[in-house]
Design an enzyme around this catalytic site. Structure first.
Site, PDB file in Angstrom:
ATOM      1  N   CYS A 197       7.812 -12.633 -29.466  1.00  0.00           N
ATOM      2  CA  CYS A 197       8.206 -12.955 -28.228  1.00  0.00           C
ATOM      3  C   CYS A 197       8.655 -14.442 -27.715  1.00  0.00           C
ATOM      4  O   CYS A 197       9.420 -14.761 -26.775  1.00  0.00           O
ATOM      5  CB  CYS A 197       6.888 -12.848 -27.085  1.00  0.00           C
ATOM      6  SG  CYS A 197       6.150 -11.194 -27.604  1.00  0.00           S
ATOM      7  N   HIS A 332       4.688 -16.725 -19.549  1.00  0.00           N
ATOM      8  CA  HIS A 332       4.578 -15.650 -20.472  1.00  0.00           C
ATOM      9  C   HIS A 332       4.314 -14.375 -19.732  1.00  0.00           C
ATOM     10  O   HIS A 332       5.179 -13.446 -19.441  1.00  0.00           O
ATOM     11  CB  HIS A 332       3.885 -15.736 -21.560  1.00  0.00           C
ATOM     12  CG  HIS A 332       3.965 -14.689 -22.665  1.00  0.00           C
ATOM     13  ND1 HIS A 332       5.063 -14.360 -23.205  1.00  0.00           N
ATOM     14  CD2 HIS A 332       2.893 -13.910 -23.249  1.00  0.00           C
ATOM     15  CE1 HIS A 332       5.111 -13.512 -24.091  1.00  0.00           C
ATOM     16  NE2 HIS A 332       3.642 -13.145 -24.153  1.00  0.00           N
ATOM     17  N   HIS A 372       9.740  -6.728 -20.376  1.00  0.00           N
ATOM     18  CA  HIS A 372       9.479  -7.747 -21.550  1.00  0.00           C
ATOM     19  C   HIS A 372      10.723  -7.685 -22.373  1.00  0.00           C
ATOM     20  O   HIS A 372      10.656  -6.849 -23.255  1.00  0.00           O
ATOM     21  CB  HIS A 372       8.120  -7.654 -22.340  1.00  0.00           C
ATOM     22  CG  HIS A 372       7.736  -8.628 -23.210  1.00  0.00           C
ATOM     23  ND1 HIS A 372       8.747  -9.653 -23.586  1.00  0.00           N
ATOM     24  CD2 HIS A 372       6.602  -9.042 -23.825  1.00  0.00           C
ATOM     25  CE1 HIS A 372       8.047 -10.281 -24.546  1.00  0.00           C
ATOM     26  NE2 HIS A 372       6.685 -10.039 -24.700  1.00  0.00           N
TER      27      HIS A 372
END
Length: 420
Positions: A197, A332, A372
């Protein structure tokens, strides 16, 4: 005596050189161009800003041209080969590519991972946004830093008889960055990074280091993610990590997991002094960055609070910025039960130092809009922050109805951007 004067001059020269080296190691890096492709028709920074400023949710049901969601969907996380959500963030037109524009034959283009095609297009558009003609970079020390995690296209190639001499270069991760350097004639550092990520933010960090060390005069950094099979959804369904409604709900009481999305984002970076000298528009300034690893936590994929605190402190120290000076943090913020409380606690612990009680840190996450986007997630956050600075407005964080009860809101100096 003359030798003493000479010695003093030499010492002063050495001191000046050391000061110059120290400055170069900490010199701010300018963002001079941006390009992006994200769900719901985001094709450039302008459409990206419109999406987040108007609070648009870019997540949709899985398009029928990708795979049969009716056959794959099952709300039971124990159902093998099934996915627990019907939704995600998807790009359109990933099968379209003007190969001739980039000097690539149609035959070779067919064997190219669409992620490579998307990177080429977005990189070109990023240079255009910076006002830099690509032909002027031929032979330059421009660096290319690309984040990429999925390599699914190779699995769709078929048997050994399908190998045509282009499948290898078309599906190899290292070529994702190397092809940009090749097509544009760039001779600076060129690398593909996979840190999951964080991939596209790590590329920005590496690009900043490379610029400060003089390895390159200009750098392009970012990342890309396309999901060509339902594998990522099926796998994360087994981990019970996907939101049932397909929406990331960062910091919210009803947060129940993340959702997978696609995208590509690139930025052009330059030493601030060079950007000013070259007359390039300075969209924002990166003063510092840092990278570390969680080390051992309560699980391979579980976050580690103390490690998060350490990397924030390190970035602030590298930037020469006091914790109390930070006004906004683009998080995040995946909307997972475990991740959000740990992240907010780490931020609050560090950024509370010297901060007045009536000036909390505003927090938000673009994942509430996009989902995401994985290897392209960090650069999406960076582009959002640059656009927010340009427009003087922090966009609303979506899907935040009630605060997560596992976060100590009364004790931490943080506030969610529940409105613009």
């Amino acid at each position: 005596m003359s030798w003493q004067r000479d010695a003093l001059v030499t010492i002063e020269k050495l001191r000046a050189k050391l000061q110059q080296v120290e400055y170069e190691q900490k010199e701010p890096i300018a963002v001079v161009g941006m390009g992006c492709r994200y769900p719901r028709g985001v094709s450039d920074p302008g459409t990206f800003w419109r999406l987040i400023d108007e609070g648009i949710d870019a997540v949709t049901e899985v398009p029928s041209e990708r795979w049969d969601v009716d056959a794959l969907y099952d709300p039971d996380p124990n159902a093998l080969g099934k996915m627990t959500t019907r939704s995600g963030g998807f790009l359109t037109g990933i099968d379209r590519f003007d190969s001739g524009f980039f000097g690539i034959s149609p035959r070779e283009a067919v064997s190219m991972d669409p992620q490579q095609r998307l990177l080429l297009e977005t990189s070109w558009e990023t240079l255009e946004h910076a006002g830099i003609a690509a032909e002027r970079l031929v032979g330059s020390s421009t660096g290319v830093f690309v984040g990429l995690s999925y390599q699914e296209y190779g699995t769709l190639a078929g048997g050994l008889e399908r190998l045509d001499g282009y499948v290898g270069t078309g599906t190899t991760a290292s070529v994702a960055s190397g092809r940009i350097s090749y097509v544009l004639g760039l001779q600076g550092p060129s690398m593909t990074v996979d840190t999951a990520c964080s991939s596209s933010l790590v590329t920005v960090h590496l690009a900043c280091q490379s610029l400060r060390q003089g390895e390159c005069s200009l750098a392009m950094a970012g990342g890309v993610t396309l999901m060509l099979t339902p594998g990522p959804f099926v796998e994360f369904s087994r981990l019970r990590g996907l939101a049932a409604d397909g929406r990331c709900k960062p910091f919210s009481a009803n947060a129940d997991g993340t959702t997978w999305s696609e995208g590509c984002g690139m930025v052009v970076l330059e030493r601030l002094s060079d950007a000013r000298r070259n007359g390039h528009s300075v969209l924002a300034v990166i003063r510092g960055s840092a990278v570390n690893q969680d080390g051992r936590s309560n699980g391979l994929s579980a976050p580690n609070g103390p490690s998060q605190e350490a990397v924030i402190r390190s970035a602030l120290a590298q930037a020469g910025v006091k914790p109390s000076a930070v006004g906004y943090v683009e998080c995040h913020g995946t909307g997972t039960v475990l991740g959000d409380p740990i992240e907010v606690q780490a931020l609050g612990s560090v950024l509370s130092e010297g901060r007045e009680a009536d000036r909390p840190v505003i927090i938000g996450s673009v994942k509430s809009n996009l989902g995401h986007t994985q290897a392209a997630a960090g650069v999406a956050s960076l582009i959002k922050v640059v656009l927010s600075l340009q427009h003087g407005r922090i966009p609303k964080n979506l899907h935040f109805e009630a605060p997560n009860p596992h976060i100590a809101w009364d004790e931490l100096p943080v506030k969610v951007a529940s409105e613009a």
